[in-house]
Write an enzyme that holds these catalytic residues in place. Structure first.
Site, PDB file in Angstrom:
ATOM      1  N   SER A 253       0.804  -1.219   0.000  1.00 23.87           N
ATOM      2  CA  SER A 253       0.000   0.000   0.000  1.00 23.87           C
ATOM      3  C   SER A 253       0.842   1.276   0.000  1.00 23.87           C
ATOM      4  O   SER A 253       1.798   1.412   0.762  1.00 23.87           O
ATOM      5  CB  SER A 253      -0.911   0.017   1.227  1.00 23.87           C
ATOM      6  OG  SER A 253      -1.633   1.227   1.278  1.00 23.87           O
TER       7      SER A 253
ATOM      8  N   SER B 125      -0.945   4.063   0.528  1.00 23.57           N
ATOM      9  CA  SER B 125      -1.937   4.940   1.157  1.00 23.57           C
ATOM     10  C   SER B 125      -1.339   5.892   2.189  1.00 23.57           C
ATOM     11  O   SER B 125      -1.699   7.066   2.242  1.00 23.57           O
ATOM     12  CB  SER B 125      -3.043   4.119   1.818  1.00 23.57           C
ATOM     13  OG  SER B 125      -3.799   3.455   0.837  1.00 23.57           O
TER      14      SER B 125
ATOM     15  N   THR C 284      -9.566  -2.484   2.954  1.00 24.85           N
ATOM     16  CA  THR C 284      -9.169  -3.269   1.795  1.00 24.85           C
ATOM     17  C   THR C 284      -9.355  -4.752   2.108  1.00 24.85           C
ATOM     18  O   THR C 284      -9.829  -5.106   3.197  1.00 24.85           O
ATOM     19  CB  THR C 284      -7.730  -2.923   1.336  1.00 24.85           C
ATOM     20  OG1 THR C 284      -7.504  -3.497   0.061  1.00 24.85           O
ATOM     21  CG2 THR C 284      -6.679  -3.382   2.333  1.00 24.85           C
TER      22      THR C 284
ATOM     23  N   LYS D 222     -13.756  -5.912   3.042  1.00 24.88           N
ATOM     24  CA  LYS D 222     -14.719  -4.989   2.441  1.00 24.88           C
ATOM     25  C   LYS D 222     -16.178  -5.413   2.642  1.00 24.88           C
ATOM     26  O   LYS D 222     -17.066  -4.574   2.688  1.00 24.88           O
ATOM     27  CB  LYS D 222     -14.439  -4.792   0.949  1.00 24.88           C
ATOM     28  CG  LYS D 222     -13.184  -3.992   0.691  1.00 24.88           C
ATOM     29  CD  LYS D 222     -12.994  -3.736  -0.781  1.00 24.88           C
ATOM     30  CE  LYS D 222     -11.758  -2.907  -1.043  1.00 24.88           C
ATOM     31  NZ  LYS D 222     -11.670  -2.475  -2.444  1.00 24.88           N
TER      32      LYS D 222
ATOM     33  N   ASN E  99     -15.345   0.435   1.264  1.00 22.55           N
ATOM     34  CA  ASN E  99     -13.901   0.691   1.330  1.00 22.55           C
ATOM     35  C   ASN E  99     -13.573   1.983   2.068  1.00 22.55           C
ATOM     36  O   ASN E  99     -12.411   2.358   2.158  1.00 22.55           O
ATOM     37  CB  ASN E  99     -13.264   0.670  -0.062  1.00 22.55           C
ATOM     38  CG  ASN E  99     -13.569   1.901  -0.874  1.00 22.55           C
ATOM     39  OD1 ASN E  99     -14.501   2.646  -0.593  1.00 22.55           O
ATOM     40  ND2 ASN E  99     -12.788   2.126  -1.908  1.00 22.55           N
TER      41      ASN E  99
ATOM     42  N   ASP F 144     -14.670   2.858  -4.809  1.00 26.05           N
ATOM     43  CA  ASP F 144     -14.193   2.086  -5.963  1.00 26.05           C
ATOM     44  C   ASP F 144     -15.110   2.287  -7.169  1.00 26.05           C
ATOM     45  O   ASP F 144     -14.656   2.386  -8.301  1.00 26.05           O
ATOM     46  CB  ASP F 144     -14.127   0.587  -5.644  1.00 26.05           C
ATOM     47  CG  ASP F 144     -13.051   0.234  -4.641  1.00 26.05           C
ATOM     48  OD1 ASP F 144     -12.070   0.993  -4.529  1.00 26.05           O
ATOM     49  OD2 ASP F 144     -13.192  -0.803  -3.978  1.00 26.05           O
TER      50      ASP F 144
END
Length: 142
Positions: free
Chosen positions: A13, A15, A52, A56, A77, A92
């Site tokens: 990730s 993020s 994630t 989910k 998400n 998403d």
């Protein structure tokens, strides 16, 4: 923890780097096994989290409210904690929709997207574009 990403494996990730470079808050990557996941969701000790795989769908029973997108897709998400009330959405869908509408000529076409569910089974989602609207049909509905 105020903001972060939860999932089983997060080594891939970006993020944390992305969030902390564009916003003025700390963003944690929180790897959780099944037992830790359930404890984390019950405690509600966050302002907002991203979710994630593989959680989910598993987060849904912990939520007080789902928006229209999350309800339609039955996957979440992003979760906002509004004074203990957990509200889930799914970004998403918007990302996929934007990518399709901005990069492909799909006027008067049906777009089939093959996906894999959490158990590794192939499924098909068909996005029917009617003007500016995309409707998602599950394989079981076809």
């Amino acid at each position: 923890m105020t903001y972060g990403l939860i999932g089983k494996k997060l080594g891939h990730s970006f993020s944390k780097i992305i969030h902390e470079s564009i916003a003025d808050y700390k963003y944690d990557l929180i790897e959780l096994n099944e037992e830790e996941f359930h404890k984390f969701m019950k405690e509600k000790k966050f302002n907002g989290i991203n979710v994630t795989i593989p959680y989910k769908q598993e987060v849904i029973p912990y939520l007080d409210e789902l928006d229209e997108k999350a309800t339609s897709i039955q996957a979440v998400n992003a979760i906002r904690n509004d004074n203990g009330k957990l509200i889930g959405t799914n970004t998403d869908y918007d990302g996929l929709r934007t990518m399709i509408l901005n990069h492909f000529n799909i006027e008067n076409k049906i777009v089939a997207i093959e996906t894999t569910d959490k158990d590794g089974n192939k499924s098909i989602k068909v996005n029917w574009v009617n003007g500016d609207k995309i409707t998602v049909f599950e394989k079981s509905m076809l």
